[in-house]
Design an enzyme around this catalytic site. Structure first.
Site, PDB file in Angstrom:
ATOM      1  N   HIS A 137      -0.708   1.403   3.409  1.00 45.84           N
ATOM      2  CA  HIS A 137       0.370   1.359   4.578  1.00 45.84           C
ATOM      3  C   HIS A 137       0.110   0.058   5.489  1.00 45.84           C
ATOM      4  O   HIS A 137       0.740  -0.822   5.821  1.00 45.84           O
ATOM      5  CB  HIS A 137       0.252   2.578   5.438  1.00 45.84           C
ATOM      6  CG  HIS A 137       0.592   3.933   4.532  1.00 45.84           C
ATOM      7  ND1 HIS A 137       1.739   4.313   4.267  1.00 45.84           N
ATOM      8  CD2 HIS A 137      -0.359   4.870   4.242  1.00 45.84           C
ATOM      9  CE1 HIS A 137       1.734   5.528   3.662  1.00 45.84           C
ATOM     10  NE2 HIS A 137       0.494   5.541   3.641  1.00 45.84           N
TER      11      HIS A 137
HETATM   12  C1  BDR Z   1      -0.808   6.150   8.305  1.00 49.03           C
HETATM   13  O1  BDR Z   1      -1.662   7.236   8.343  1.00 49.03           O
HETATM   14  C2  BDR Z   1      -2.851   7.228   8.010  1.00 49.03           C
HETATM   15  O2  BDR Z   1      -3.000   8.197   6.781  1.00 49.03           O
HETATM   16  C3  BDR Z   1      -3.025   5.738   7.531  1.00 49.03           C
HETATM   17  O3  BDR Z   1      -4.163   5.192   7.710  1.00 49.03           O
HETATM   18  C4  BDR Z   1      -1.869   5.073   7.841  1.00 49.03           C
HETATM   19  O4  BDR Z   1      -2.037   4.548   9.185  1.00 49.03           O
HETATM   20  C5  BDR Z   1       0.217   6.404   7.282  1.00 49.03           C
HETATM   21  O5  BDR Z   1       0.983   7.522   7.569  1.00 49.03           O
END
Ligand code: BDR
Ligand code: CA
Length: 316
Positions: A243
């Site tokens: 992400h």
């Molecule tokens: C987000 O939540 C975390 O697990 C990751 O780092 C990312 O920023 C994705 O939903």
């Protein structure tokens, strides 16, 4: 400018490392002018996300200040992401202890001072939005001084709940402040980040790079992807959704993205929908004015090549 298609924006990265946060730090260090890293409680408790940010700074060998911030959301109880990132927030690799000192425990003040003293800073939050909301609340003048906010969060579906993406769901009151701040806002939500996966082929390319840094990242991606694959229906993903670097790459390589302008509100009260990004996609003319560039597509092959090149650049 690195080439005809890319920019070198000035970025302050607010993060909760976190495997994909670590990749966002790498991307920002390689392709942006990274003026600071601030940490927040999120994927792991604050002490751990701060430790992990210091580990990354040392591994990269960059001279960038790290300031720790909020240890809990504005109103919610803290919730962590151990199911995805392990108890340490960065499970899966043998990481050296950091040797450089933390620069301060005053992330919110650091954010305010940086935005006041430097022009055209992009705030890039890739964790819960607590620090950014506190900065905007304490120093409303920074809203008009910054270039904008490019965040990872939200989407038309959730991951922590059926409608709540982790970063928004973890601190919806903070998200509401950020989505209402009135300046330029770019949202890399799950719709675009789930297009950007650490496939086995991509992890193998990282593992084949020379140097210990690349080996560390291959191990981190193996762990991260293994968790994603274990927690999703077979065949629904080819690896972890990576992400956070997309909130950086949309600034450094905007031509790789498609976007749409929408009004996005944050649900703070719903029994089943707290932490939802409510995206108004109606075509009627009396809808609320857009407040957000919602990313809809990424050229994932080209963007992943950039990540692999960045790891290669720092691997020795
Ligand atoms: C987000 O939540 C975390 O697990 C990751 O780092 C990312 O920023 C994705 O939903
Ligand atoms: Ca994150």
């Amino acid at each position: 400018m690195l080439d005809g298609m890319s920019n070198t924006p000035r970025i302050l990265l607010d993060c909760d490392p976190g495997h994909d946060d670590a990749m966002a730090i790498v991307a920002a260090a390689r392709y942006a002018e990274l003026v600071g890293i601030t940490t927040v409680s999120g994927n792991a408790p604050l002490e751990r996300t701060t430790y992990n940010a210091r580990v990354m700074r040392d591994l990269l060998g960059i001279d960038v200040p790290v300031h720790s911030g909020s240890s809990r959301p504005l109103l919610s109880e803290p919730h962590f992401g151990a199911l995805v990132h392990g108890d340490s927030g960065l499970d899966g690799a043998d990481l050296p202890a950091p040797t450089t000192a933390l620069d301060g425990t005053d992330a919110v003040t650091f954010i305010i001072d940086t935005c006041r003293s430097l022009d055209d800073v992009w705030l890039v939050p890739v964790g819960p939005l607590t620090n950014i909301a506190l900065a905007l609340r304490s120093a409303p003048d920074i809203a008009a001084r910054i270039a904008g906010i490019s965040l990872m969060g939200g989407g038309t579906f959730g991951n922590r709940t059926s409608t709540g993406e982790f970063n928004i769901w973890a601190d919806p009151e903070a998200a509401a402040v950020v989505f209402g701040y009135g300046g330029r806002l770019v949202m890399a939500g799950l719709d675009v980040t789930h297009q950007f996966q650490a496939t086995p082929e991509r992890i193998a390319r990282i593992a084949a790079l020379p140097g210990t840094f690349a080996a560390v990242f291959a191990d981190l991606f193996e762990f991260f992807s293994g968790n994603y694959l274990a927690r999703h229906d077979p065949g629904s993903l080819q690896g972890a959704a990576v992400h956070d670097p997309l909130a950086v790459l949309v600034l450094t390589h905007p031509h790789l993205f498609e976007r749409a302008h929408y009004h996005v509100a944050i649900e703070t009260r719903g029994e089943f929908t707290r932490g939802m990004t409510v995206i108004d996609r109606r075509r009627i003319t009396d809808r609320a004015a857009p407040n957000c560039d919602v990313l809809t597509r990424v050229d994932h092959d080209a963007a992943f090549d950039l990540l692999i090149d960045a790891v290669d650049h720092f691997s020795h």
